[in-house]
Write an enzyme that holds these catalytic residues in place. Structure first.
Site, PDB file in Angstrom:
ATOM      1  N   SER A 161       0.990  -1.322  -0.059  1.00 23.94           N
ATOM      2  CA  SER A 161      -0.024   0.016  -0.030  1.00 23.94           C
ATOM      3  C   SER A 161       0.877   1.056  -0.029  1.00 23.94           C
ATOM      4  O   SER A 161       2.076   1.265   0.520  1.00 23.94           O
ATOM      5  CB  SER A 161      -0.911   0.043   1.150  1.00 23.94           C
ATOM      6  OG  SER A 161      -1.743  -1.260   1.440  1.00 23.94           O
TER       7      SER A 161
HETATM    8  N1  SAH Z   1      -0.546  -5.070   4.154  1.00 21.68           N
HETATM    9  C1  SAH Z   1       0.192  -5.389   2.826  1.00 21.68           C
HETATM   10  C2  SAH Z   1      -0.866  -4.977   1.548  1.00 21.68           C
HETATM   11  C3  SAH Z   1      -1.375  -6.173   1.369  1.00 21.68           C
HETATM   12  S1  SAH Z   1      -2.345  -5.785  -0.386  1.00 21.68           S
HETATM   13  C4  SAH Z   1       1.264  -4.745   2.881  1.00 21.68           C
HETATM   14  O1  SAH Z   1       1.718  -3.715   3.838  1.00 21.68           O
HETATM   15  O2  SAH Z   1       2.145  -5.039   1.947  1.00 21.68           O
HETATM   16  C5  SAH Z   1      -3.860  -7.084   0.136  1.00 21.68           C
HETATM   17  C6  SAH Z   1      -3.436  -8.620   0.292  1.00 21.68           C
HETATM   18  O3  SAH Z   1      -4.572  -9.176   0.801  1.00 21.68           O
HETATM   19  C7  SAH Z   1      -2.900  -9.343  -0.769  1.00 21.68           C
HETATM   20  O4  SAH Z   1      -1.685  -9.651  -0.382  1.00 21.68           O
HETATM   21  C8  SAH Z   1      -3.980 -10.438  -0.768  1.00 21.68           C
HETATM   22  O5  SAH Z   1      -3.461 -11.542  -1.334  1.00 21.68           O
HETATM   23  C9  SAH Z   1      -4.456 -10.363   0.494  1.00 21.68           C
HETATM   24  N2  SAH Z   1      -5.973 -11.034   0.666  1.00 21.68           N
HETATM   25  C10 SAH Z   1      -6.928 -11.058  -0.385  1.00 21.68           C
HETATM   26  N3  SAH Z   1      -8.032 -11.787   0.128  1.00 21.68           N
HETATM   27  C11 SAH Z   1      -7.566 -12.387   1.272  1.00 21.68           C
HETATM   28  C12 SAH Z   1      -8.158 -13.025   2.316  1.00 21.68           C
HETATM   29  N4  SAH Z   1      -9.469 -13.208   2.056  1.00 21.68           N
HETATM   30  N5  SAH Z   1      -7.687 -13.584   3.546  1.00 21.68           N
HETATM   31  C13 SAH Z   1      -6.116 -12.781   3.503  1.00 21.68           C
HETATM   32  N6  SAH Z   1      -5.561 -12.088   2.603  1.00 21.68           N
HETATM   33  C14 SAH Z   1      -6.297 -11.838   1.724  1.00 21.68           C
END
Ligand code: SAH
Length: 230
Positions: A81
């Site tokens: 993000s």
């Molecule tokens: N917090 C992260 C940004 C992540 S982007 C950082 O600091 O880099 C959002 C993430 O949510 C992705 O990696 C995606 O694979 C995950 N995601 C999507 N659906 C999900 C679910 N049901 N449970 C857990 N993770 C999920």
């Protein structure tokens, strides 16, 4: 006398600006120009983002862009993000040093690292196994010992570690998942981007009270969708 034709280990390195000077300077600029200038005020949050080496959480070819003002791809169609959004969500939770926090969507592990500097324990769950494994490796390598990573469906939360003082969701469901509300302490806060896939989303700040849930839309955002697991 020993003649050396090639480079010896004592040769000075090629003249490029040393990473250990460039990255801290870029990080300090990020804190000032992207966070403080947009209204992030909490000194602990600013210090946490001023400390975590974001370049260690992005793919190698993108290291030079680590402190730019936006999200970056981390593989598997996912992103790390924007720093401002990380700061905004973290500040909104009003975290205390003893808190135990759940993050849904580990991704690169960057947000978890920011949280790790502010609270006692961070539990973070990620649906995409290779991302979870890589984040775990990176967090260990960088010395974060209070982050627990696991592969799993965030809709279920982390029942064995409940209740949480705060929950931070970094992927967008179309409504607030019930299980996560259940796993929040009374008095606890949750921040979650809510919206239909591909459409606009609002960051929703929730506070669980004895009487129910207080709910407030605080920022329009665009996150990757929260995918339903098996
Ligand atoms: N917090 C992260 C940004 C992540 S982007 C950082 O600091 O880099 C959002 C993430 O949510 C992705 O990696 C995606 O694979 C995950 N995601 C999507 N659906 C999900 C679910 N049901 N449970 C857990 N993770 C999920």
């Amino acid at each position: 006398m020993v003649l050396s034709l090639g480079g010896s280990p004592l040769d000075p390195p090629p003249v490029t600006p040393a990473e250990d000077l460039v990255f801290p300077a870029a990080r300090a600029r990020m804190v000032r120009d992207q966070l403080m200038s947009r209204g992030i005020r909490d000194a602990r949050v600013l210090a946490a983002l001023g400390k975590v080496p974001r370049q260690e959480f992005v793919p190698k070819p993108l290291r030079a862009e680590a402190y730019e003002d936006g999200p970056l791809p981390i593989g598997h169609g996912q992103t790390i993000s924007q720093p401002y959004v990380v700061a905004f969500m973290t500040e909104a939770l009003v975290l205390r040093p003893r808190d135990r926090v759940l993050e849904i969507g580990t991704g690169s592990g960057y947000q978890a690292a920011v949280l790790a500097g502010l609270v006692a324990e961070v539990y973070t769950t990620e649906l995409v196994e290779p991302l979870a494994r890589q984040a775990e490796v990176d967090l260990r390598r960088l010395g974060y010992t209070n982050v627990h990573v696991r592969v799993g469906d965030g809709y279920r939360g982390w029942p064995e570690a409940t209740p949480f003082d705060a929950i931070l969701v970094t992927c967008a469901p179309d409504q607030v998942p019930d299980d996560l509300v259940q796993q929040l302490k009374v008095g606890g806060r949750m921040i979650v981007p809510v919206g239909h896939q591909g459409g606009p989303q609002d960051l929703i700040l929730l506070r669980k009270t004895l009487g129910g849930l207080e709910r407030q839309a605080v920022l329009p955002v665009r996150f990757v969708p929260m995918v339903k697991g098996d």
